[in-house]
Design a protein around this motif. Structure first.
Motif, PDB file in Angstrom:
ATOM      1  N   TYR A 160       0.837  -1.204   0.000  1.00 43.94           N
ATOM      2  CA  TYR A 160       0.000   0.000   0.000  1.00 43.94           C
ATOM      3  C   TYR A 160       0.871   1.253   0.000  1.00 43.94           C
ATOM      4  N   LEU A 161       1.888   1.273   0.847  1.00 51.91           N
ATOM      5  CA  LEU A 161       2.780   2.432   0.900  1.00 51.91           C
ATOM      6  C   LEU A 161       3.406   2.698  -0.465  1.00 51.91           C
ATOM      7  N   HIS A 162       3.947   1.671  -1.090  1.00 52.71           N
ATOM      8  CA  HIS A 162       4.605   1.871  -2.380  1.00 52.71           C
ATOM      9  C   HIS A 162       3.623   2.269  -3.475  1.00 52.71           C
ATOM     10  N   LEU A 163       2.402   1.800  -3.367  1.00 45.98           N
ATOM     11  CA  LEU A 163       1.382   2.179  -4.329  1.00 45.98           C
ATOM     12  C   LEU A 163       1.066   3.669  -4.227  1.00 45.98           C
ATOM     13  N   ILE A 164       0.849   4.173  -3.013  1.00 41.48           N
ATOM     14  CA  ILE A 164       0.513   5.589  -2.889  1.00 41.48           C
ATOM     15  C   ILE A 164       1.717   6.489  -3.144  1.00 41.48           C
ATOM     16  N   LEU A 165       2.920   6.026  -2.799  1.00 40.61           N
ATOM     17  CA  LEU A 165       4.116   6.817  -3.110  1.00 40.61           C
ATOM     18  C   LEU A 165       4.303   6.929  -4.620  1.00 40.61           C
ATOM     19  N   GLY A 166       4.101   5.833  -5.324  1.00 36.59           N
ATOM     20  CA  GLY A 166       4.240   5.831  -6.777  1.00 36.59           C
ATOM     21  C   GLY A 166       3.208   6.719  -7.448  1.00 36.59           C
TER      22      GLY A 166
ATOM     23  N   VAL B  71      10.262  11.095  -3.817  1.00 42.09           N
ATOM     24  CA  VAL B  71       9.064  11.267  -2.995  1.00 42.09           C
ATOM     25  C   VAL B  71       9.230  10.537  -1.668  1.00 42.09           C
ATOM     26  N   LYS B  72       9.754   9.318  -1.719  1.00 43.66           N
ATOM     27  CA  LYS B  72       9.915   8.535  -0.497  1.00 43.66           C
ATOM     28  C   LYS B  72      10.948   9.156   0.442  1.00 43.66           C
ATOM     29  N   GLN B  73      12.126   9.476  -0.089  1.00 36.92           N
ATOM     30  CA  GLN B  73      13.217   9.967   0.755  1.00 36.92           C
ATOM     31  C   GLN B  73      13.019  11.407   1.229  1.00 36.92           C
ATOM     32  N   ILE B  74      12.603  12.278   0.329  1.00 32.86           N
ATOM     33  CA  ILE B  74      12.517  13.704   0.666  1.00 32.86           C
ATOM     34  C   ILE B  74      11.147  14.081   1.224  1.00 32.86           C
ATOM     35  N   ILE B  75      10.108  13.829   0.468  1.00 31.08           N
ATOM     36  CA  ILE B  75       8.782  14.286   0.888  1.00 31.08           C
ATOM     37  C   ILE B  75       8.238  13.432   2.040  1.00 31.08           C
ATOM     38  N   PHE B  76       8.158  12.115   1.814  1.00 33.17           N
ATOM     39  CA  PHE B  76       7.568  11.227   2.815  1.00 33.17           C
ATOM     40  C   PHE B  76       8.372  11.205   4.119  1.00 33.17           C
ATOM     41  N   LYS B  77       9.677  11.025   4.017  1.00 36.79           N
ATOM     42  CA  LYS B  77      10.490  10.895   5.224  1.00 36.79           C
ATOM     43  C   LYS B  77      10.888  12.247   5.824  1.00 36.79           C
ATOM     44  N   GLN B  78      11.484  13.124   5.007  1.00 42.82           N
ATOM     45  CA  GLN B  78      12.084  14.341   5.556  1.00 42.82           C
ATOM     46  C   GLN B  78      11.087  15.475   5.776  1.00 42.82           C
ATOM     47  N   TRP B  79      10.184  15.697   4.856  1.00 41.00           N
ATOM     48  CA  TRP B  79       9.258  16.819   5.011  1.00 41.00           C
ATOM     49  C   TRP B  79       8.070  16.480   5.900  1.00 41.00           C
TER      50      TRP B  79
ATOM     51  N   LYS C 148       2.482   0.345  13.758  1.00 33.59           N
ATOM     52  CA  LYS C 148       1.882   1.585  14.269  1.00 33.59           C
ATOM     53  C   LYS C 148       2.611   2.819  13.714  1.00 33.59           C
ATOM     54  N   GLU C 149       3.939   2.790  13.730  1.00 34.47           N
ATOM     55  CA  GLU C 149       4.706   3.923  13.215  1.00 34.47           C
ATOM     56  C   GLU C 149       4.440   4.137  11.730  1.00 34.47           C
ATOM     57  N   LEU C 150       4.419   3.036  10.974  1.00 32.69           N
ATOM     58  CA  LEU C 150       4.180   3.166   9.543  1.00 32.69           C
ATOM     59  C   LEU C 150       2.766   3.655   9.266  1.00 32.69           C
ATOM     60  N   SER C 151       1.797   3.205  10.036  1.00 32.46           N
ATOM     61  CA  SER C 151       0.419   3.687   9.871  1.00 32.46           C
ATOM     62  C   SER C 151       0.340   5.188  10.102  1.00 32.46           C
ATOM     63  N   GLU C 152       1.010   5.661  11.140  1.00 28.92           N
ATOM     64  CA  GLU C 152       1.025   7.099  11.423  1.00 28.92           C
ATOM     65  C   GLU C 152       1.695   7.867  10.280  1.00 28.92           C
ATOM     66  N   ALA C 153       2.818   7.354   9.797  1.00 27.13           N
ATOM     67  CA  ALA C 153       3.541   8.028   8.711  1.00 27.13           C
ATOM     68  C   ALA C 153       2.685   8.084   7.440  1.00 27.13           C
ATOM     69  N   ILE C 154       1.992   7.006   7.141  1.00 28.81           N
ATOM     70  CA  ILE C 154       1.138   6.965   5.953  1.00 28.81           C
ATOM     71  C   ILE C 154      -0.015   7.953   6.096  1.00 28.81           C
ATOM     72  N   GLU C 155      -0.638   7.978   7.262  1.00 28.72           N
ATOM     73  CA  GLU C 155      -1.771   8.880   7.476  1.00 28.72           C
ATOM     74  C   GLU C 155      -1.331  10.343   7.346  1.00 28.72           C
ATOM     75  N   ARG C 156      -0.182  10.667   7.895  1.00 23.90           N
ATOM     76  CA  ARG C 156       0.340  12.039   7.772  1.00 23.90           C
ATOM     77  C   ARG C 156       0.624  12.378   6.306  1.00 23.90           C
ATOM     78  N   PHE C 157       1.146  11.401   5.555  1.00 23.59           N
ATOM     79  CA  PHE C 157       1.429  11.614   4.139  1.00 23.59           C
ATOM     80  C   PHE C 157       0.141  11.805   3.346  1.00 23.59           C
ATOM     81  N   ARG C 158      -0.880  11.017   3.651  1.00 22.89           N
ATOM     82  CA  ARG C 158      -2.168  11.160   2.969  1.00 22.89           C
ATOM     83  C   ARG C 158      -2.733  12.552   3.208  1.00 22.89           C
ATOM     84  N   ASN C 159      -2.666  13.030   4.452  1.00 27.08           N
ATOM     85  CA  ASN C 159      -3.156  14.379   4.774  1.00 27.08           C
ATOM     86  C   ASN C 159      -2.341  15.447   4.052  1.00 27.08           C
ATOM     87  N   TYR C 160      -1.028  15.282   4.050  1.00 29.77           N
ATOM     88  CA  TYR C 160      -0.148  16.231   3.362  1.00 29.77           C
ATOM     89  C   TYR C 160      -0.471  16.278   1.871  1.00 29.77           C
TER      90      TYR C 160
END
Length: 146
Positions: free
Chosen positions: A44-50, A63-71, A102-114
């Protein structure tokens, strides 16, 4: 080797292996292996990142390294380490593989909102199978852009 002891044949193999090591008087370490996250969560993560990458006009790696992780998720991914020779404190970025569910779920949810706030790109929830299949098809058609 990792043995899933909930499977009877694997349990027997684990017992045989431990007995063999005990007979050899070997040093052994027995650890409980916990799953960090589900396979579907990773897909799911790779699908939405792509999908985001194609819409944004960047590579998935960017997108994964800069936007998803760093921003978006700096508080989850940013760590520090000390260079053992110089004593210098340096920053490092955790791998998504190091996160628990849990951590990945939080990171994904924050990315979806962003995604929706910054570019108006809606990224569906994991249970929205129809929309995810549409994204999967879209990505297949646009794979050259990743």
């Amino acid at each position: 080797m990792i043995f899933d002891t909930s499977i009877p044949t694997m349990r027997k193999k684990a017992i045989i292996r431990i007995k063999h090591l005990l007979e050899k008087n070997a040093k052994i370490e027995v650890l409980e292996k916990k799953s960090n996250r589900t396979y579907s969560q990773n897909n799911y993560l790779h699908l939405i990142l792509g999908y985001y990458a194609i819409q944004y006009g960047e590579t998935m790696e960017y997108v994964k390294q800069i936007i998803f992780k760093q921003w978006v998720n700096e508080h989850i991914f940013k760590t520090e380490f000390i260079n053992y020779k110089t004593g210098e404190v340096r920053e490092a970025w955790r791998s998504t593989a190091a996160l628990n569910t849990k951590e990945l779920s939080e990171a994904i949810e924050r990315f979806r909102n962003y995604s929706v706030k910054s570019l108006g790109i809606y990224l569906p929830e994991p249970k929205d199978i129809v929309h995810l299949e549409e994204i999967e098809n879209f990505m297949e058609e646009n794979r050259i852009y990743l």
